[in-house]
Design a protein around this motif. Structure first.
Motif, PDB file in Angstrom:
ATOM      1  N   THR A 140       0.833  -1.205   0.000  1.00 54.46           N
ATOM      2  CA  THR A 140       0.000   0.000   0.000  1.00 54.46           C
ATOM      3  C   THR A 140       0.868   1.256   0.000  1.00 54.46           C
ATOM      4  OG1 THR A 140      -1.714  -1.187   1.234  1.00 54.46           O
ATOM      5  CG2 THR A 140      -1.855   1.217   1.186  1.00 54.46           C
ATOM      6  N   CYS A 141       1.861   1.281   0.894  1.00 54.42           N
ATOM      7  CA  CYS A 141       2.779   2.427   0.939  1.00 54.42           C
ATOM      8  C   CYS A 141       3.579   2.543  -0.351  1.00 54.42           C
ATOM      9  CB  CYS A 141       3.725   2.302   2.127  1.00 54.42           C
ATOM     10  SG  CYS A 141       2.923   2.467   3.737  1.00 54.42           S
ATOM     11  N   HIS A 142       4.026   1.388  -0.869  1.00 53.14           N
ATOM     12  CA  HIS A 142       4.839   1.396  -2.082  1.00 53.14           C
ATOM     13  C   HIS A 142       4.025   1.898  -3.265  1.00 53.14           C
ATOM     14  CE1 HIS A 142       8.198   0.304  -4.617  1.00 53.14           C
ATOM     15  NE2 HIS A 142       7.404  -0.387  -5.396  1.00 53.14           N
ATOM     16  N   SER A 143       2.748   1.465  -3.338  1.00 57.49           N
ATOM     17  CA  SER A 143       1.883   1.925  -4.414  1.00 57.49           C
ATOM     18  C   SER A 143       1.672   3.431  -4.318  1.00 57.49           C
ATOM     19  CB  SER A 143       0.538   1.189  -4.354  1.00 57.49           C
ATOM     20  OG  SER A 143      -0.328   1.636  -5.373  1.00 57.49           O
ATOM     21  N   GLY A 144       1.550   3.950  -3.081  1.00 56.81           N
ATOM     22  CA  GLY A 144       1.403   5.385  -2.909  1.00 56.81           C
ATOM     23  C   GLY A 144       2.623   6.144  -3.392  1.00 56.81           C
ATOM     24  N   LYS A 145       3.804   5.571  -3.144  1.00 56.25           N
ATOM     25  CA  LYS A 145       5.039   6.202  -3.604  1.00 56.25           C
ATOM     26  C   LYS A 145       5.095   6.221  -5.125  1.00 56.25           C
ATOM     27  CE  LYS A 145      10.087   5.836  -3.212  1.00 56.25           C
ATOM     28  NZ  LYS A 145      11.211   5.051  -2.640  1.00 56.25           N
ATOM     29  N   GLU A 146       4.687   5.107  -5.752  1.00 55.54           N
ATOM     30  CA  GLU A 146       4.677   5.044  -7.208  1.00 55.54           C
ATOM     31  C   GLU A 146       3.683   6.052  -7.782  1.00 55.54           C
ATOM     32  OE1 GLU A 146       4.025   1.123  -8.634  1.00 55.54           O
ATOM     33  OE2 GLU A 146       5.866   0.314  -7.780  1.00 55.54           O
ATOM     34  N   ALA A 147       2.537   6.205  -7.111  1.00 60.70           N
ATOM     35  CA  ALA A 147       1.538   7.166  -7.584  1.00 60.70           C
ATOM     36  C   ALA A 147       2.086   8.590  -7.517  1.00 60.70           C
ATOM     37  CB  ALA A 147       0.264   7.042  -6.747  1.00 60.70           C
ATOM     38  N   GLU A 148       2.843   8.901  -6.463  1.00 61.00           N
ATOM     39  CA  GLU A 148       3.439  10.233  -6.332  1.00 61.00           C
ATOM     40  C   GLU A 148       4.475  10.469  -7.429  1.00 61.00           C
ATOM     41  OE1 GLU A 148       5.021  10.568  -2.433  1.00 61.00           O
ATOM     42  OE2 GLU A 148       3.059  10.540  -1.444  1.00 61.00           O
ATOM     43  N   GLU A 149       5.280   9.431  -7.723  1.00 58.79           N
ATOM     44  CA  GLU A 149       6.264   9.554  -8.794  1.00 58.79           C
ATOM     45  C   GLU A 149       5.591   9.891 -10.113  1.00 58.79           C
ATOM     46  OE1 GLU A 149       9.407   6.183  -7.051  1.00 58.79           O
ATOM     47  OE2 GLU A 149       8.078   5.737  -8.747  1.00 58.79           O
ATOM     48  N   ALA A 150       4.473   9.207 -10.385  1.00 60.20           N
ATOM     49  CA  ALA A 150       3.752   9.444 -11.632  1.00 60.20           C
ATOM     50  C   ALA A 150       3.136  10.840 -11.646  1.00 60.20           C
ATOM     51  CB  ALA A 150       2.666   8.377 -11.810  1.00 60.20           C
ATOM     52  N   ALA A 151       2.537  11.251 -10.539  1.00 61.57           N
ATOM     53  CA  ALA A 151       1.887  12.563 -10.475  1.00 61.57           C
ATOM     54  C   ALA A 151       2.891  13.688 -10.694  1.00 61.57           C
ATOM     55  CB  ALA A 151       1.184  12.728  -9.127  1.00 61.57           C
TER      56      ALA A 151
END
Length: 333
Positions: free
Chosen positions: A160-171
């Motif tokens: 969950t945390c890792h997915s959030g980090k990936e989402a921030e990278e994309a944003a």
């Protein structure tokens, strides 16, 4: 990413025990019996208990308390922990029964040692437990992996945390993370650009910016770019300056240029250019001028080939002031 141990949308964890009788005693259930109806375990079976069964149970570390559910099951009390465990009569007679309560306490202790909170057993995969990570998110892991984490051989990564980090990278780059790669490549994700276009992109490329939207993206020749100068000090003691051009000099420095760790690097100057073509032309003109004015400052490839991902465009640090002056003159134009 679709491995069962790494999937968060799963049924609730299963408890290792139920409560039976008027006294509401805990009855621990073996792994293969946890899916059976709890009501069935509340029924006492009236059949006789043979003397030899009692003797077998004591020899294996248990007391046989009574028969339960049907003719095939009995309740055993563990000599080690005193808890009640349901077992098949056949298992008692032919093998060494395991105390489900002792096993459960071992999982609790191992989880605590690993910095996790054990919450129950995965109802679909008998080798998986459900845990609460220190971040508060639930994770599913194999019991063997928890042992490795507790021993310090590996670390837990919360999806969950890792997915959030990936989402921030994309944003940060104008994209929205939609999910895992539809083609099943673990290195890729599916993203949606601000223009609405959906695209498979390697996560490493999303981090570095070395890609573009195939729907609306510009090619390197027409996209804005930059001239740059980077100071590099190798562990060998070699101190040099790299002159080049890139759409993203920070990405060039941190994701592409350095082959090994231990290199001290500093971005000295960035001069924006209207297009990549303009940046290329000016960069080539600078290299021609430096080759003519300071040929001895050109560092041969063999001096840095193990450290940097380029073959040319590396100069001795002594001409860094000259390179920076050239770049400043270009900026003023």
């Amino acid at each position: 990413m679709a491995h069962p141990a790494h999937t968060s949308l799963k049924p609730a964890p299963v408890s290792p025990h139920i409560y039976i009788g008027a006294s509401r005693n805990k009855l621990y259930l073996p792994r293969g019996s946890r899916k059976l109806s709890p009501e069935g375990w509340s029924r006492t079976f009236a059949g006789p208990i043979k003397v030899e069964w009692n003797a077998i149970a004591r020899s294996k570390g248990f007391d046989l308390v009574h028969r339960i559910r049907d003719k095939s099951h009995v309740v055993l009390r563990c000599h080690t922990c005193g808890a009640l465990t349901a077992q098949k009569l056949f298992t008692l007679r032919t093998a060494q029964p395991a105390c489900a309560a002792c096993r459960h306490r071992a999982f609790l202790a191992m989880a605590q040692k690993a910095g996790l909170e054990f919450q129950g057993y995965d109802p679909e995969h008998h080798k998986l437990g459900v845990y609460r990570a220190q971040c508060g998110h639930p994770v599913r892991r194999q019991f063997g992996q928890i042992e490795r984490i507790a021993a310090g051989h590996c670390k837990l990564r919360c999806e969950t945390c890792h997915s959030g980090k990936e989402a921030e990278e994309a944003a940060d780059r104008g994209w929205q993370l939609l999910g895992i790669d539809p083609e099943g490549n673990p290195s890729y994700r599916i993203y949606q650009h601000g223009c609405g276009h959906r695209q498979r992109v390697a996560r490493a490329n999303m981090q570095s910016g070395r890609f573009q939207c195939t729907e609306c993206g510009e090619g390197w020749a027409t996209a804005p770019s930059n001239l740059y100068a980077i100071r590099l000090e190798l562990p060998t003691g070699l101190n040099v300056v790299k002159l080049g051009f890139s759409r993203d000099p920070q990405s060039r420095l941190h994701h592409q240029l350095l082959l090994q760790s231990g290199i001290q690097a500093e971005l000295l100057r960035v001069v924006p250019q209207r297009t990549g073509h303009a940046a290329l032309c000016r960069e080539k003109a600078l290299h021609r001028a430096l080759k003519k004015s300071d040929p001895d400052a050109i560092i041969p490839h063999e001096h840095f080939e193990d450290w940097l991902s380029v073959k040319t465009e590396i100069y001795g640090i002594e001409i860094a002031p000259l390179i920076l002056k050239h770049l400043d003159d270009i900026r003023k134009k």
